[in-house]
Design an enzyme around this catalytic site. Structure first.
Site, PDB file in Angstrom:
ATOM      1  CB  SER A  21      -0.891   0.023   1.238  1.00 47.06           C
ATOM      2  OG  SER A  21      -1.851  -0.992   1.171  1.00 47.06           O
ATOM      3  CG  ASP A 312      -5.408  -7.068   2.124  1.00 48.39           C
ATOM      4  OD1 ASP A 312      -6.520  -7.239   1.572  1.00 48.39           O
ATOM      5  OD2 ASP A 312      -4.750  -6.015   2.010  1.00 48.39           O
ATOM      6  NE  ARG A 385      -2.885  -9.643   0.420  1.00 49.94           N
ATOM      7  CZ  ARG A 385      -1.636  -9.177   0.469  1.00 49.94           C
ATOM      8  NH1 ARG A 385      -0.665  -9.936   0.934  1.00 49.94           N
ATOM      9  NH2 ARG A 385      -1.359  -7.953   0.070  1.00 49.94           N
TER      10      ARG A 385
HETATM   11  C1  S3P Z   1      -5.642  -1.233  -0.086  1.00 51.79           C
HETATM   12  C2  S3P Z   1      -6.850  -1.169   0.545  1.00 51.79           C
HETATM   13  C3  S3P Z   1      -7.655  -2.341   0.915  1.00 51.79           C
HETATM   14  C4  S3P Z   1      -6.868  -3.656   0.748  1.00 51.79           C
HETATM   15  C5  S3P Z   1      -6.034  -3.676  -0.489  1.00 51.79           C
HETATM   16  C6  S3P Z   1      -5.061  -2.517  -0.495  1.00 51.79           C
HETATM   17  C7  S3P Z   1      -4.909   0.022  -0.327  1.00 51.79           C
HETATM   18  O1  S3P Z   1      -8.815  -2.349   0.125  1.00 51.79           O
HETATM   19  O2  S3P Z   1      -7.714  -4.771   0.800  1.00 51.79           O
HETATM   20  O3  S3P Z   1      -5.302  -4.898  -0.569  1.00 51.79           O
HETATM   21  O4  S3P Z   1      -3.695  -0.023  -0.585  1.00 51.79           O
HETATM   22  O5  S3P Z   1      -5.540   1.076  -0.259  1.00 51.79           O
HETATM   23  P1  S3P Z   1     -10.005  -1.286   0.403  1.00 51.79           P
HETATM   24  O6  S3P Z   1      -9.905  -0.158  -0.544  1.00 51.79           O
HETATM   25  O7  S3P Z   1     -11.251  -2.077   0.190  1.00 51.79           O
HETATM   26  O8  S3P Z   1      -9.838  -0.760   1.805  1.00 51.79           O
END
Ligand code: S3P
Length: 425
Positions: A21, A312, A385
């Site tokens: 992220s 995740d 994953r």
């Molecule tokens: C992420 C947000 C999450 C997560 C994804 C990465 C991000 O999703 O599940 O793997 O980097 O902003 P959401 O947008 O649904 O919170």
């Protein structure tokens, strides 16, 4: 790929690859900023490379030296891309990039791979349209490919139905080029890396409860971003240690409270897991994670409000639950059905084939712990994953496990199998 279990524990130390992220955001914020940004220990994986390629196609100049990036920011003034932009398997790339494209007066089209083209995009396209961007695509703008012509945005107050960091991030970035104030309220707090990183780039971000807002017209000033280890990648080693024995020190892991729900949950299950040397790196809390085998874990419940901080990690948490004492329940995790695969279905189907006692529900599952899992054939649905969670399951199961598409781990963790081999030898 074949795995022979059970292994006899792990020992050693590891620094897992950097946070996905944060690595995505470093490229995006560095590109929209004014001046130079240096990104250190950037994660080079298929997902983050998709983001990098897109921003290069929008005219950003990036020099790559090993895991360091030198980005010359374009101060929100990009070039019309010559061709369709490809977010590949990455939801974060597609959704946050849409927020940037919405600020640009030119025409662009963004798409992704088969999995991403099935995933919902209306959650970000709709509010961006309400701010004034033109966006259209398949299924009335719900699915990729999406075509965008942006510019002349107006700030808005948006109540997001989902706790989604991708939606929040897209709207905050669009809000920086909109007239007036843009406010995003979520039902539960999603990861806050964008807010933290925007502040590191000199932007004023207001937070009040579950509402985040920015005023349009602010400039991001290029800076240095150091990416810490990814807690989602660390979770597989935590689980392997807790299921197979031994001890492991995972260095420099991001422990942001919007991300460390898995570590807190395994502690509740009875695991000996500690944060050592807690410190701050580029505005994010980071620690060395010490984990020690703690005997059989106890079953636990995960409630809806806990889900965003471990979203995740639920596949690997399910593997731990399947081998714990008593019943475990996960509720309020329906979002897992629209990730890289339907992760509720993939987890239930694969765990069952290994002899687990698990029932699927609409928004999660119920598991009765068993003493052992048995080797099986794992269908990953090309979801990184699922592949990594079931590699761990295969390593602790009795007999042979095969994984149908091991290469998909490169989406977030290209050296996963090498790192596993090193820690179990
Ligand atoms: C992420 C947000 C999450 C997560 C994804 C990465 C991000 O999703 O599940 O793997 O980097 O902003 P959401 O947008 O649904 O919170």
């Amino acid at each position: 790929m074949r795995i022979e279990g059970p292994v006899k524990g792990v020992k050693g130390r590891i620094r897992v690859p950097s946070d996905k992220s944060i690595s995505h955001r470093a490229v995006i914020l560095g590109s929209v900023a004014k001046g130079k940004t240096v990104v250190k220990r950037w994660l080079r994986s298929l997902d983050t490379l998709a983001t990098l390629e897109i921003f290069k196609k929008l005219g950003t100049n990036v020099k790559e030296r090993g895991d360091e990036l030198l980005i010359e920011g374009r101060d929100f003034s990009f070039e019309e891309p010559q061709n369709v932009l490809d977010a590949k398997n990455s939801g974060t790339t597609a959704r946050i990039t849409l927020g940037v494209l919405a600020t640009q007066p030119f025409f662009s089209v963004i798409t992704g791979d088969e999995s991403l083209r099935r995933r919902p995009m209306g959650r970000v396209a709709k509010p961006l349209k309400a701010m004034g961007a033109f966006i259209d695509g398949r299924e009335e703008g719900e699915k990729l490919p999406l075509a965008v012509r942006g510019g002349r945005l107006k700030g808005m107050e948006f109540f997001s139905e989902k706790a989604s960091a991708q939606v929040k991030s897209a709207l905050l970035l669009a809000g920086l080029r909109a007239e007036g104030i843009t406010k995003v309220t979520e039902p539960l707090k999603s990861r806050d890396h964008t807010e933290r990183m925007l502040r590191a780039f000199g932007v004023k971000v207001q937070e009040e409860g579950l509402t985040v807002s920015v005023e349009g017209g602010q400039t991001l000033e290029g800076t240095e971003v150091l990416c810490p280890g990814d807690p989602s990648s660390a979770s597989f080693f935590v689980a392997l240690c807790l299921l197979s024995g031994g001890e492991v020190l995972i260095e420099e892991v991001l422990v942001n409270p919007t991300r460390d729900g898995f570590f807190r949950k395994v502690r509740e299950m009875g695991a000996d897991i500690r944060y050592e040397n807690l410190r701050e790196v580029s505005g994010e809390p980071v620690a060395d994670l010490y984990v020690r085998y703690s005997g059989r874990l106890r079953g636990v419940e995960v409630n809806p409000e806990e889900v965003p901080s471990m979203i995740d990690e639920i596949p690997i948490l399910a593997v731990l639950m399947a081998l714990s004492e008593g019943t475990s329940v996960v509720r309020g995790a329906e979002e897992l059905r629209v990730k890289e695969s339907d992760r509720i279905r993939a987890v239930v189907e694969n765990l069952r084939s290994m002899g687990a006692r698990i029932e699927e529900t609409e928004d999660g599952f119920v598991v009765e712990g068993v003493e052992n899992l048995k080797g099986s054939h794992i269908k990953t649905y090309s979801d990184h994953r699922i592949a990594m969670a079931f590699t761990v399951a295969g390593l602790v199961a009795v007999g042979e496990t095969t994984i149908d598409d091991p290469d998909c781990v490169s989406v977030s963790y290209p050296s996963f199998f090498e790192d596993i081999r090193r820690l179990i030898s």
